[in-house]
Design a protein around this motif. Structure first.
Motif, PDB file in Angstrom:
ATOM      1  N   HIS A  80     -15.152  10.877 -30.539  1.00 24.57           N
ATOM      2  CA  HIS A  80     -16.511  10.568 -30.087  1.00 24.57           C
ATOM      3  C   HIS A  80     -17.391  10.123 -31.253  1.00 24.57           C
ATOM      4  O   HIS A  80     -18.293   9.312 -31.082  1.00 24.57           O
ATOM      5  CB  HIS A  80     -17.135  11.772 -29.373  1.00 24.57           C
ATOM      6  N   ILE A  85     -19.952   7.847 -29.126  1.00 22.38           N
ATOM      7  CA  ILE A  85     -20.312   8.136 -27.735  1.00 22.38           C
ATOM      8  C   ILE A  85     -20.622   9.622 -27.608  1.00 22.38           C
ATOM      9  O   ILE A  85     -20.246  10.433 -28.458  1.00 22.38           O
ATOM     10  CB  ILE A  85     -19.183   7.747 -26.756  1.00 22.38           C
ATOM     11  N   ASP A  87     -20.344  13.438 -26.357  1.00 23.01           N
ATOM     12  CA  ASP A  87     -19.140  14.254 -26.187  1.00 23.01           C
ATOM     13  C   ASP A  87     -19.430  15.522 -25.388  1.00 23.01           C
ATOM     14  O   ASP A  87     -18.734  16.513 -25.512  1.00 23.01           O
ATOM     15  CB  ASP A  87     -18.564  14.609 -27.567  1.00 23.01           C
ATOM     16  N   SER A 102     -13.982  10.697 -14.034  1.00 20.90           N
ATOM     17  CA  SER A 102     -15.188   9.926 -14.345  1.00 20.90           C
ATOM     18  C   SER A 102     -15.606  10.121 -15.802  1.00 20.90           C
ATOM     19  O   SER A 102     -16.440   9.360 -16.317  1.00 20.90           O
ATOM     20  CB  SER A 102     -16.345  10.336 -13.427  1.00 20.90           C
ATOM     21  N   GLU A 103     -15.027  11.110 -16.475  1.00 18.72           N
ATOM     22  CA  GLU A 103     -15.342  11.344 -17.889  1.00 18.72           C
ATOM     23  C   GLU A 103     -14.632  10.350 -18.806  1.00 18.72           C
ATOM     24  O   GLU A 103     -14.929  10.281 -19.995  1.00 18.72           O
ATOM     25  CB  GLU A 103     -14.971  12.776 -18.296  1.00 18.72           C
ATOM     26  N   ARG A 105     -14.309   6.985 -20.489  1.00 10.76           N
ATOM     27  CA  ARG A 105     -15.333   5.980 -20.789  1.00 10.76           C
ATOM     28  C   ARG A 105     -14.696   4.664 -21.220  1.00 10.76           C
ATOM     29  O   ARG A 105     -13.798   4.655 -22.061  1.00 10.76           O
ATOM     30  CB  ARG A 105     -16.246   6.446 -21.923  1.00 10.76           C
ATOM     31  N   ARG A 106     -15.181   3.586 -20.678  1.00  6.65           N
ATOM     32  CA  ARG A 106     -14.791   2.257 -21.156  1.00  6.65           C
ATOM     33  C   ARG A 106     -15.510   1.974 -22.460  1.00  6.65           C
ATOM     34  O   ARG A 106     -16.690   2.299 -22.612  1.00  6.65           O
ATOM     35  CB  ARG A 106     -15.185   1.187 -20.127  1.00  6.65           C
ATOM     36  N   SER A 114     -10.134   2.366 -23.118  1.00  4.69           N
ATOM     37  CA  SER A 114     -10.911   3.482 -22.573  1.00  4.69           C
ATOM     38  C   SER A 114     -10.686   4.708 -23.441  1.00  4.69           C
ATOM     39  O   SER A 114      -9.650   4.836 -24.102  1.00  4.69           O
ATOM     40  CB  SER A 114     -10.496   3.786 -21.131  1.00  4.69           C
TER      41      SER A 114
END
Length: 200
Positions: A80, A85, A87, A102-103, A105-106, A114
């Motif tokens: 992260h 991003i 975390d 859903s966690e 991330r692109r 991802s």
């Protein structure tokens, strides 16, 4: 600055990552889910494992592979920070049953890459990884990605690292000149061999 393959594609290190990618494609990655994951392992912190893992994942994505990087170091996560991003939620929450896919991330500038960050550092990393939920998660994810790279904890936490490498089915050992000590690397290789995990 750590994302050398993305920022400096002609640098010698980037060339080395592409060569490493080619070797992995020819020796491991295939068409079945069981041939899509690879654990990146090292003897200790500071050996460059997370750095190599991030850049190798970028190299796979640049080749056109749908690539997932999983930060499974639930003790000292770094991905992260490398990708900058948040975390707050990630793998630890999924394994605890508090979150879903859903966690994942692109990564915006790298459309085929991802990242599943580690999430909050749990007080019971060993128990969380020993439940078997990671194996099920990996099987599900293998249906969506061509290549899955797993950033594992340092081998001194073998009780965390070995189940992850076993779920992946194969491991790539990372060493760094000077910081990496031969006895630690040899012990890691022995532990992987003893668990029946091939080293690539």
């Amino acid at each position: 600055d750590d994302l050398v393959v993305a920022r400096q594609p002609t640098a010698p290190f980037s060339e080395a990552m592409r060569a490493l990618r080619g070797q992995r494609v020819s020796r491991w990655f295939g068409d079945t889910p069981a041939e899509r994951a690879l654990a990146i392992c090292s003897a200790d912190q500071g050996d460059g494992r997370s750095f190599v893992c991030a850049n190798l994942a970028i190299a796979f994505a640049q080749l056109g592979h749908e690539t997932l990087l999983i930060d499974a170091d639930l003790r000292a996560p770094r991905q992260h920070e490398i990708f900058r991003i948040r975390d707050r939620m990630g793998l630890s929450a999924i394994l605890a049953g508090r979150a879903g896919l859903s966690e994942v991330r692109r990564i915006g500038d790298l459309p085929r890459l991802s990242l599943l960050p580690a999430g909050a550092v749990p007080p019971d990393a060993r128990d969380l990884l020993a439940r078997g939920a990671f194996d099920s998660l990996l099987t599900e994810l293998a249906g969506h990605y061509d290549a899955i790279l797993i950033d594992t904890p340092a081998a001194r936490h073998a009780e965390d690292m070995l189940p992850l490498a076993s779920a992946a089915g194969a491991a790539l050992l990372i060493a760094r000149r000077d910081p990496t000590r031969t006895p630690g690397l040899s012990k890691l290789s022995t532990e992987l061999g003893g668990a029946g995990i091939p080293e690539l």
